[in-house]
Design a protein around this motif. Structure first.
Motif, short mmCIF file in Angstrom:
data_model
loop_
_atom_site.label_atom_id
_atom_site.label_comp_id
_atom_site.label_asym_id
_atom_site.label_seq_id
_atom_site.Cartn_x
_atom_site.Cartn_y
_atom_site.Cartn_z
N GLY A 108 -3.11 -0.17 10.11
CA GLY A 108 -2.84 0.95 10.99
C GLY A 108 -2.03 2.07 10.18
N LEU A 109 -1.64 2.76 11.10
CA LEU A 109 -0.74 3.86 10.40
C LEU A 109 0.68 3.30 10.87
N VAL A 110 1.77 3.68 9.64
CA VAL A 110 3.04 3.10 9.58
C VAL A 110 3.75 4.34 8.89
N GLN A 111 5.05 4.49 9.55
CA GLN A 111 6.01 5.21 8.64
C GLN A 111 6.57 4.68 7.33
N PRO A 112 6.91 5.39 6.46
CA PRO A 112 7.51 4.62 5.39
C PRO A 112 8.80 3.99 5.67
N GLY A 113 8.96 3.04 5.29
CA GLY A 113 9.90 1.80 5.60
C GLY A 113 9.84 0.85 6.60
N GLY A 114 8.49 1.12 7.10
CA GLY A 114 7.97 0.14 8.37
C GLY A 114 7.37 -1.10 7.72
N SER A 115 6.82 -1.78 8.68
CA SER A 115 6.17 -3.01 8.14
C SER A 115 4.82 -3.33 8.88
N LEU A 116 4.08 -3.86 8.25
CA LEU A 116 2.71 -4.53 8.94
C LEU A 116 2.59 -5.97 8.56
N ARG A 117 1.78 -6.46 9.15
CA ARG A 117 1.35 -7.94 8.90
C ARG A 117 -0.35 -7.95 9.12
N LEU A 118 -1.06 -8.16 8.06
CA LEU A 118 -2.42 -8.15 7.80
C LEU A 118 -2.67 -9.58 8.01
N SER A 119 -3.84 -9.95 8.62
CA SER A 119 -4.52 -11.40 8.77
C SER A 119 -5.96 -11.28 8.10
N CYS A 120 -6.22 -12.33 7.47
CA CYS A 120 -7.38 -12.42 7.15
C CYS A 120 -8.03 -13.77 7.42
N ALA A 121 -9.16 -14.01 8.34
CA ALA A 121 -9.62 -15.17 8.86
C ALA A 121 -10.79 -15.56 8.22
N THR A 157 -6.62 -19.09 8.01
CA THR A 157 -6.27 -17.83 7.79
C THR A 157 -5.03 -17.72 6.78
N VAL A 158 -5.32 -16.34 6.10
CA VAL A 158 -4.00 -16.13 5.37
C VAL A 158 -3.40 -14.72 5.81
N TYR A 159 -2.14 -14.32 5.53
CA TYR A 159 -1.39 -13.45 5.86
C TYR A 159 -0.82 -12.78 4.71
N LEU A 160 -0.48 -11.56 5.12
CA LEU A 160 0.05 -10.65 4.15
C LEU A 160 1.13 -9.82 5.04
N GLN A 161 2.42 -10.12 4.87
CA GLN A 161 3.51 -9.43 5.55
C GLN A 161 4.11 -8.44 4.57
N MET A 162 3.94 -7.29 5.10
CA MET A 162 4.22 -5.95 4.42
C MET A 162 5.55 -5.23 4.82
N ASN A 163 6.69 -5.20 3.99
CA ASN A 163 7.83 -4.63 4.64
C ASN A 163 8.22 -3.50 3.76
N SER A 164 9.20 -2.39 4.14
CA SER A 164 9.66 -1.43 3.23
C SER A 164 8.25 -0.56 2.84
N LEU A 165 7.28 -0.37 3.55
CA LEU A 165 6.10 0.38 3.05
C LEU A 165 6.18 1.44 2.62
N LYS A 166 5.68 1.98 1.59
CA LYS A 166 5.88 3.18 0.73
C LYS A 166 4.23 3.92 0.86
N PRO A 167 4.37 5.13 0.73
CA PRO A 167 3.14 5.91 0.91
C PRO A 167 2.15 5.55 -0.08
N GLU A 168 2.61 5.07 -1.07
CA GLU A 168 1.74 4.69 -2.41
C GLU A 168 1.22 3.44 -1.97
N ASP A 169 1.43 2.51 -0.97
CA ASP A 169 0.87 1.36 -0.50
C ASP A 169 -0.39 1.84 0.40
N THR A 170 -0.51 3.08 0.61
CA THR A 170 -1.86 3.32 1.33
C THR A 170 -3.08 3.10 0.66
N GLY A 171 -3.95 2.40 1.54
CA GLY A 171 -5.38 1.94 1.18
C GLY A 171 -6.14 1.10 1.84
#
Length: 129
Positions: free
Chosen positions: A10-23, A78-92
């Protein structure tokens, strides 16, 4: 159909967090090293994080160390990826894949250009203010 299904982007501001799932769909991921990869516009895919099948061994690319955490729940396939302190360069586009054959190791699986057993379609992560 044998594949991974990613979600959680999704769309998140810099410094935010997302949790990705891979089922995993159509197969069990118990015996595979699983990796998260990303591809930014105009760039080659890169291995972000990989996790072993059974001993908890993990690999992270330098740019995400201390911010991202990969984990797996074999009971949920399922495998997860917890992403914290996101930066613009993490976009993709983030997608997951399984190691294959003799390359089914953490180090080999996280090399993006090495062959993989299964792939997903990916989920878009956009870090922007």
């Amino acid at each position: 159909q044998l594949q991974f299904v990613e979600s959680g982007g999704g769309l998140v501001q810099p410094g935010g967090s997302l949790r990705l799932s891979c089922a995993a769909s159509g197969f069990t991921l118990d015996y595979y090293v699983i990796g998260w990869f990303r591809q930014a516009p105009g760039k080659e895919p890169e291995g972000v994080a990989c996790i072993s099948s059974n001993d908890g061994n993990r690999y992270y690319t330098d740019s995400v160390k201390g911010r991202f955490t990969i984990s797996r729940d074999n009971a949920k396939n399922t495998v997860y990826l917890q992403m914290n302190s996101l930066k613009p360069e993490d976009t993709g586009v983030y997608f997951c894949a399984a190691g294959t054959g003799r390359l089914n190791t953490v180090q080999a699986t996280c090399v993006a250009n090495n062959p993989k057993r299964y792939w997903g379609q990916g989920t878009q992560v956009t870090v922007s203010s």
